[in-house]
Design an enzyme around this catalytic site. Structure first.
Site, PDB file in Angstrom:
ATOM      1  CG  ASP A  17       0.269  -5.316   0.365  1.00 55.94           C
ATOM      2  OD1 ASP A  17      -0.858  -5.508   0.845  1.00 55.94           O
ATOM      3  OD2 ASP A  17       0.803  -4.194   0.305  1.00 55.94           O
ATOM      4  CG  HIS A  57      -2.543   1.782  -5.515  1.00 49.22           C
ATOM      5  ND1 HIS A  57      -2.759   2.331  -4.263  1.00 49.22           N
ATOM      6  CD2 HIS A  57      -1.319   1.175  -5.454  1.00 49.22           C
ATOM      7  CE1 HIS A  57      -1.700   2.061  -3.500  1.00 49.22           C
ATOM      8  NE2 HIS A  57      -0.834   1.361  -4.185  1.00 49.22           N
ATOM      9  CG  HIS A  61      -2.532   5.756  -5.689  1.00 46.20           C
ATOM     10  ND1 HIS A  61      -1.393   5.609  -4.920  1.00 46.20           N
ATOM     11  CD2 HIS A  61      -3.557   5.908  -4.831  1.00 46.20           C
ATOM     12  CE1 HIS A  61      -1.743   5.643  -3.636  1.00 46.20           C
ATOM     13  NE2 HIS A  61      -3.042   5.825  -3.555  1.00 46.20           N
ATOM     14  CG  HIS A  90       2.383  -0.639  -7.242  1.00 45.50           C
ATOM     15  ND1 HIS A  90       2.807   0.657  -7.157  1.00 45.50           N
ATOM     16  CD2 HIS A  90       1.821  -0.916  -6.036  1.00 45.50           C
ATOM     17  CE1 HIS A  90       2.532   1.150  -5.963  1.00 45.50           C
ATOM     18  NE2 HIS A  90       1.921   0.215  -5.249  1.00 45.50           N
ATOM     19  CE  LYS A 115      -1.599  -2.741   2.397  1.00 44.60           C
ATOM     20  NZ  LYS A 115      -0.643  -2.017   1.544  1.00 44.60           N
ATOM     21  CB  CYS A 160       3.147  -3.024   3.080  1.00 41.64           C
ATOM     22  SG  CYS A 160       2.857  -1.811   1.762  1.00 41.64           S
TER      23      CYS A 160
HETATM   24 ZN   LIG Z   1       0.944   0.564  -3.468  1.00 44.19          ZN
END
Ligand SMILES: [Zn+2]
Length: 217
Positions: A17, A57, A61, A90, A115, A160
């Site tokens: 990420d 996303h 979300h 985000h 993801k 994450c």
């Molecule tokens: Zn996220």
């Protein structure tokens, strides 16, 4: 502690990420998140197999505070799979915030794994969504490529990267987190909790200089 590690064919580097929204100026900035970019670029040169993950996303979300009436970022809600921290909006699909940091230079990455695409489940981990049951397919990808050892770097250390490391251990990979190639958010002691979880699960933390630099043979 000693000798350096030379990554081989059964090793993967998962770069978690490194996106604009997680870097300073972004919607969910990890403090000094951009500092990892040159470290990760250099680190990646030592690996044949590199996977990039991308938080991705849809609008509305479940992990967004704005999706819950009266809630603020960093509040928690109970999702069907358990407790879920709420974040500012985000990494919304097709927005500049969801793009990789422009300094990221890993041309030989073989997979970009997106993801967090299910509106009703967050996904911190590269391996399973936050219900800890729905797979992303990454275990199969790595097994088919003969990977047995997983190295992790990126953002954020205590979310994450942590969830990805724990799931990789659960799947019986050897797991090494390159700690200085990560930055944390540190919500409610989450960095310390991550470090003790790693120790309990036999997840090693090393510094990037332990990895032999340069292109693999
Ligand atoms: Zn996220």
């Amino acid at each position: 502690m000693s000798e350096s590690i030379t990554p081989g064919d059964d090793d993967v580097l998962i770069v978690v990420d490194i996106q604009n929204d997680f870097c300073p100026g972004g919607a969910l900035a990890v403090p000094r998140g951009d500092e990892v970019v040159p470290i990760v670029n250099r680190l990646a040169e030592a690996f044949h197999t590199v996977v990039l993950t991308q938080d991705w996303h849809p609008h509305g979300h479940l992990s967004f505070a704005s999706s819950h009436l009266g809630k603020q970022p960093f509040d928690t809600v109970t999702a069907f799979y358990g407790s879920q921290v709420l974040w500012p909006d985000h990494c919304v699909q097709q927005t500049p915030g969801a793009e990789f940091h422009r300094g990221l230079r890993i041309a030989h990455a073989s997979l970009v794994l997106r993801k967090g695409m299910n509106r009703l489940i967050d996904s911190y981990s590269a391996f399973y969504e936050n219900d800890r049951k729905t797979p992303t397919g990454l275990v199969g990808y790595l097994r088919e490529r003969g990977v047995s050892r997983v190295f992790l770097a990126g953002l954020a250390f205590d979310f994450c990267v942590r969830y990805s490391a724990e799931d990789a251990r659960r799947e019986d990979f050897t797991v090494i987190v390159v700690e200085d190639a990560c930055r944390g958010i540190d919500v409610g002691g989450s960095v310390a909790a991550t470090q003790s979880s790693f120790a309990a699960l036999n997840i090693r933390c090393i510094s990037a200089q332990k990895i032999a630099s340069g292109a693999p043979a």
